[in-house]
Enzyme design. Structure first.
Site, PDB file in Angstrom:
ATOM      1  N   GLN A  94      63.054  40.674  17.245  1.00 45.98           N
ATOM      2  CA  GLN A  94      62.005  40.062  18.112  1.00 45.98           C
ATOM      3  C   GLN A  94      60.779  39.995  17.399  1.00 45.98           C
ATOM      4  O   GLN A  94      60.228  40.945  16.706  1.00 45.98           O
ATOM      5  CB  GLN A  94      61.690  41.350  19.295  1.00 45.98           C
ATOM      6  CG  GLN A  94      60.915  40.611  20.409  1.00 45.98           C
ATOM      7  CD  GLN A  94      60.583  41.506  21.457  1.00 45.98           C
ATOM      8  OE1 GLN A  94      59.949  42.444  21.336  1.00 45.98           O
ATOM      9  NE2 GLN A  94      60.778  41.089  22.358  1.00 45.98           N
ATOM     10  N   CYS A 124      54.857  41.905  26.159  1.00 47.16           N
ATOM     11  CA  CYS A 124      54.168  43.068  26.006  1.00 47.16           C
ATOM     12  C   CYS A 124      52.681  43.039  26.631  1.00 47.16           C
ATOM     13  O   CYS A 124      51.991  42.037  26.387  1.00 47.16           O
ATOM     14  CB  CYS A 124      54.001  43.330  24.271  1.00 47.16           C
ATOM     15  SG  CYS A 124      53.060  44.795  24.100  1.00 47.16           S
ATOM     16  N   ASN A 224      66.085  42.460  33.487  1.00 52.58           N
ATOM     17  CA  ASN A 224      65.847  43.727  32.960  1.00 52.58           C
ATOM     18  C   ASN A 224      64.827  44.260  34.045  1.00 52.58           C
ATOM     19  O   ASN A 224      63.905  43.533  34.540  1.00 52.58           O
ATOM     20  CB  ASN A 224      64.896  43.429  31.693  1.00 52.58           C
ATOM     21  CG  ASN A 224      64.322  44.358  31.215  1.00 52.58           C
ATOM     22  OD1 ASN A 224      63.112  44.513  30.781  1.00 52.58           O
ATOM     23  ND2 ASN A 224      64.935  45.735  30.901  1.00 52.58           N
TER      24      ASN A 224
HETATM   25  C1  LIG Z   1      58.455  52.737  24.845  1.00 51.56           C
HETATM   26  C2  LIG Z   1      58.669  51.224  25.212  1.00 51.56           C
HETATM   27  C3  LIG Z   1      58.586  50.386  24.084  1.00 51.56           C
HETATM   28  C4  LIG Z   1      58.928  48.973  24.250  1.00 51.56           C
HETATM   29  N1  LIG Z   1      58.690  48.247  23.369  1.00 51.56           N
HETATM   30  C5  LIG Z   1      59.034  46.845  23.678  1.00 51.56           C
HETATM   31  C6  LIG Z   1      59.057  45.859  22.685  1.00 51.56           C
HETATM   32  O1  LIG Z   1      58.902  46.172  21.485  1.00 51.56           O
HETATM   33  N2  LIG Z   1      59.325  44.751  22.892  1.00 51.56           N
HETATM   34  C7  LIG Z   1      59.498  44.212  24.143  1.00 51.56           C
HETATM   35  O2  LIG Z   1      59.874  43.050  24.590  1.00 51.56           O
HETATM   36  N3  LIG Z   1      59.603  45.089  25.001  1.00 51.56           N
HETATM   37  C8  LIG Z   1      59.408  46.514  24.985  1.00 51.56           C
HETATM   38  N4  LIG Z   1      59.273  47.387  25.986  1.00 51.56           N
HETATM   39  C9  LIG Z   1      59.617  46.798  27.217  1.00 51.56           C
HETATM   40  C10 LIG Z   1      61.331  47.084  27.412  1.00 51.56           C
HETATM   41  O3  LIG Z   1      62.001  46.352  26.614  1.00 51.56           O
HETATM   42  C11 LIG Z   1      61.634  46.679  29.042  1.00 51.56           C
HETATM   43  O4  LIG Z   1      61.328  45.697  29.313  1.00 51.56           O
HETATM   44  C12 LIG Z   1      61.074  47.535  29.961  1.00 51.56           C
HETATM   45  O5  LIG Z   1      60.779  49.062  29.482  1.00 51.56           O
HETATM   46  C13 LIG Z   1      61.849  47.503  31.268  1.00 51.56           C
HETATM   47  O6  LIG Z   1      62.769  47.992  31.300  1.00 51.56           O
HETATM   48  P1  LIG Z   1      63.633  49.553  31.597  1.00 51.56           P
HETATM   49  O7  LIG Z   1      63.356  49.749  32.972  1.00 51.56           O
HETATM   50  O8  LIG Z   1      64.989  49.240  31.433  1.00 51.56           O
HETATM   51  O9  LIG Z   1      62.961  50.299  30.489  1.00 51.56           O
HETATM   52  C14 LIG Z   1      59.145  48.765  25.520  1.00 51.56           C
HETATM   53  C15 LIG Z   1      59.011  49.517  26.641  1.00 51.56           C
HETATM   54  C16 LIG Z   1      58.930  50.856  26.512  1.00 51.56           C
HETATM   55  C17 LIG Z   1      58.841  51.861  27.635  1.00 51.56           C
END
Ligand SMILES: Cc1cc2nc3c(=O)[nH]c(=O)nc-3n(C[C@H](O)[C@H](O)[C@H](O)COP(=O)(O)O)c2cc1C
Length: 348
Positions: A94, A124, A224
């Site tokens: 990514q 982000c 997601n």
């Molecule tokens: C600790 C953390 C780091 C994350 N880092 C990224 C990242 O580097 N790139 C990205 O697109 N999303 C990032 N996200 C978002 C997740 O990919 C995801 O979209 C979000 O947590 C919602 O999904 P979930 O409820 O399954 O966690 C991050 C989320 C968390 C909690």
């Protein structure tokens, strides 16, 4: 394999009893072997976590976001974030950036470095990232987003995907319009996290927007947000009619969620989570991969975060975690874990 029927209190939505389809899907030439994918997770989804996730059933996995500027400067930490292990291929890298030319050059480098697929971060919400006009800021800047997507797609032979939020806000940068622009720009698949930038991580993910995006485009759509269990993963996928479900926080310390989701989708049965012995083996494998990737001290530091998640809910695990924090030698960590799981502290 021990199995059970899904819990009654976690029933699938009405009308979701459609015959399950096991097959994954293709993003361009890349096969996503099943519909349950590991999300990019900054600070977590390194090659060790990705390989564990793939071994435990994830259909595909992404690196955490890689700043295109730091990557082009060969920043040591960024190269570490972009590192991969041969067994995890294919994987997605990514990229995050605000400048089309830098993204183009970073994309070319990532392809040369072995990435099988590139994902553009448009989700982000962090202030530092948004101030630099990258990440979710692209949701409110359609021209900039389009320039970046077209430049990236044109620069590589591998497929390029985007990861969106449901919008910048409720009023601005609706994911449906951004998704249509992405498809027109040659993007091969779209992930939608069902929250706006302004929501950050508050509230609940909106899966209706994900369904609406799926209805607007012909390329694969991955939903997601807030999936914590296999029952939710299957229900969300069927409810939104999307091609895949990406799991982030729910998979930290519980990578078997992927295989469980796939089993539920394909057989209607839910495997039991691993007992003590299987969990010990899994944790030691994870530790081993971290040792392959990082100098010993750094690998152990990263392992501690995962350990806390793996041990959630196990008896007296707080004391074990505190003990692990005092250890600086991977062999001692291994011995402490073996002692815990074989010494009657944990009920396997
Ligand atoms: C600790 C953390 C780091 C994350 N880092 C990224 C990242 O580097 N790139 C990205 O697109 N999303 C990032 N996200 C978002 C997740 O990919 C995801 O979209 C979000 O947590 C919602 O999904 P979930 O409820 O399954 O966690 C991050 C989320 C968390 C909690």
């Amino acid at each position: 394999m021990r199995c059970s029927a899904p819990r009654a209190d976690a029933a699938l939505p009405q009308g979701s009893a459609a015959p399950p389809v096991a097959a994954g899907f293709r993003i361009g030439p890349v096969l996503v072997s099943n519909p349950f994918l590991l999300a990019p997770l900054s600070g977590y989804s390194d090659a060790a976590m990705r390989l564990i996730a793939r071994e435990e059933g994830a259909g595909f996995a992404f690196t955490e976001m890689i700043s295109c500027i730091a990557y082009l400067h060969d920043s040591r930490r960024t190269l570490q974030r972009a590192a991969w292990l041969p067994e995890e291929k294919p994987f997605g890298l990514q990229l995050m950036g605000a400048d089309a030319d830098l993204m183009r050059r970073a994309a070319e480098k990532a392809q040369r470095d072995g990435a099988d697929l590139l994902d553009i971060n448009m989700g982000c919400p962090a202030r530092r990232i948004v101030r630099a006009e990258s990440g979710s800021a692209l949701m409110r800047s359609p021209e900039s987003a389009e320039r970046i997507m077209r430049a990236t797609v044109a620069s590589v032979d591998i497929p390029v995907t985007v990861k969106l939020r449901s919008g910048w806000s409720r009023e601005i940068g609706d994911a449906r319009a951004v998704a249509e622009a992405a498809e027109a720009a040659g993007i091969a698949a779209i992930t939608v996290h069902g929250r706006t930038q302004t929501q950050k991580f508050a509230g609940k993910a909106d899966w209706e927007v994900i369904q609406a995006v799926k209805e607007r485009v012909r390329i694969p759509v991955i939903g997601n947000g807030d999936v914590e269990t296999a029952v939710e993963a299957v229900a969300r996928m069927r409810g939104a009619g999307c091609d895949g479900v990406m799991i982030g926080r729910g998979a930290i310390g519980r990578p078997w969620l992927f295989a469980a989701s796939l089993a539920l989708l394909t057989t209607g049965m839910l495997p039991e989570p691993p007992g003590g012995e299987a969990l010990l083996r899994l944790m030691l494998r994870h530790l081993g991969y971290l040792q392959r990737l990082y100098p010993a001290g750094q690998g152990l530091l990263r392992f501690r975060k995962h350990c806390a998640a793996y041990l959630r809910g196990w008896p007296q695990s707080k004391a074990l975690r505190a003990h692990l924090h005092t250890l600086c030698d991977p062999a001692a960590v291994e011995a402490a874990l073996v002692g815990y799981f074989s010494g009657g502290h944990a009920s396997a």
